[in-house]
Design an enzyme around this catalytic site. Structure first.
Site, PDB file in Angstrom:
ATOM      1  CB  SER A 237     102.572  48.807  49.901  1.00 36.79           C
ATOM      2  OG  SER A 237     101.095  49.082  49.846  1.00 36.79           O
ATOM      3  CG  ASP A 238     107.019  45.911  51.286  1.00 41.67           C
ATOM      4  OD1 ASP A 238     106.580  46.655  52.302  1.00 41.67           O
ATOM      5  OD2 ASP A 238     106.835  44.843  50.824  1.00 41.67           O
TER       6      ASP A 238
END
Length: 398
Positions: free
Chosen positions: A174-175
């Site tokens: 996600s990051d």
């Protein structure tokens, strides 16, 4: 590109002359900033005086692997944004900037006196990109967000976690994808600004970035009523992991083309599978994936990995060794591509970094690369570029 003469244009590249002010920490914003720096932008990372980016000390010290992984091609400036001097210095930097990048929680920029109206008045050409966990508004907007949190709420974690022994695994996804979408938005806004002369505000959040990164589970559900789990995709794509006689792991991906299936069964010495009604069609091979996996595993387990790589490559079957990180460096294709580079910091020594994976005209043609900076390493240098005399009794921060 800004009209300011203060930009560091010593680095060549498509974004040479573009100045980015980065008010970010951890991964999402730092990755976006690093990607812009890889294209030649002058990325000024503004850090707080009480330790800077928390990733600096993630594994002790102030130059951790986590920090180094996301912060090459930047200059570090220490400013106390709560002080009048620090805020004034940042304002001068923003007057000369093309991009402002932050990943604060909603409302922080406003409390710092950096609301949209103020920034647009200060510099109408400024592209402003804010990264949040869940967006600037909504029931989750004020919640703290990290990679595991947005992987969970987006449904991504359900594709990795085994319900009977739940544990989170794998890299930050996600990051990383959020940082990439932020970079994409910034580049689009810079391109538009060349026509309009005005900047844009860009909002990117980790939840939607993660959703956008994996559209197939939602397509399966909305079109076929299938709920994805850790195995639905590999069953459908006919992807397998096998243990070979030497204990090494091998990946095979047969996809949907019949030629790969037919070549695979011939290569492992099981032509009888071509006439087996349990796996005669692609739909049957998906439905009976576990039978096929177990059947093939017995044969593949009889020979070492390199034997099967040679056999499958010769038969044009998509395959690859499953490497650990240590093995990737010695892979012949990775070495041919020269995918890794070593950056040398005069005080901290060598840092191994992964090259930008995008080529222009068949070449990377990279500008001189900056190693990840020390905290406040470039404060005096950068502030001098905007006409701020640096206090002699404080060489690292304002």
């Amino acid at each position: 590109m800004s009209d300011s003469a203060h930009h560091d244009t010593s680095a060549a590249g498509p974004l040479g002359g573009v100045r980015v002010i980065e008010l970010t920490t951890m991964i999402t914003g730092p990755l976006a900033g690093m990607m812009l720096g890889d294209w030649g932008a002058d990325v000024v990372k503004v850090e707080n005086p009480s330790g800077g980016d928390p990733f600096r000390s993630f594994r002790d010290g102030m130059y951790s692997p986590h920090f180094c992984a996301y912060n090459r091609n930047k200059r570090s400036v220490v400013l106390d944004l709560q002080s009048g001097e620090g805020h004034a210095a940042l304002s001068e930097l923003l007057r000369t900037a093309d991009v402002l990048l932050d990943n604060y929680r909603p409302g922080v920029m406003q409390r710092l006196g950096l609301d949209d109206q103020t920034l647009a008045t200060l510099n109408p050409r400024l592209v402003r990109c804010s990264i949040t966990g869940f967006g600037p508004q909504g029931p989750y907007a004020e919640r703290p967000a990290y990679d595991a949190i947005t992987q969970a709420v987006s449904g991504m974690s359900s594709l990795f976690v085994q319900p009977d022994d739940p544990r989170l695994t794998g890299p930050t996804i996600s990051d990383n994808v959020t940082g990439q979408y932020a970079c994409q938005g910034i580049l689009a806004a810079l391109f538009e600004r060349e026509k309009t002369g005005r900047g844009r505000r860009i909002d990117v959040n980790m939840l939607e970035a993660t959703l956008a990164f994996m559209p197939d589970p939602f397509a399966y559900y909305t079109q076929m009523g299938l709920v994805s789990d850790p195995y639905l995709r590999v069953h459908t794509s006919q992807s397998f992991a096998f243990t070979c006689r030497d204990g090494k792991l091998l990946a095979v991906h047969l996809s949907s083309q019949a030629k790969f299936w037919e070549a695979f069964v011939q290569a492992i010495g099981c032509p009888e599978l071509l006439g087996d009604e349990r796996v005669a069609t692609r739909a049957q091979r998906i439905a009976n994936y576990e039978f096929l996996r177990g059947y093939a595993a017995k044969f593949i387990g009889m020979r070492p990995r390199q034997h099967w790589i040679d056999v499958f490559v010769n038969a044009d079957v998509p395959c690859a060794p499953i490497y650990s990180a240590t093995e990737v460096f010695t892979d012949p294709q990775v070495q041919h591509l020269d995918s890794f580079m070593t950056l040398n910091h005069p005080r901290m020594g060598d840092v191994v970094s992964i090259r930008r994976p995008v080529y222009l005209d068949g070449s990377r043609r990279e500008q001189p690369q900056r190693p990840p900076p020390l905290l406040g390493e470039h404060t005096a240098e950068v502030l001098a570029e905007v006409g701020i005399t640096f206090p002699e009794n404080n060489k690292e921060q304002v």
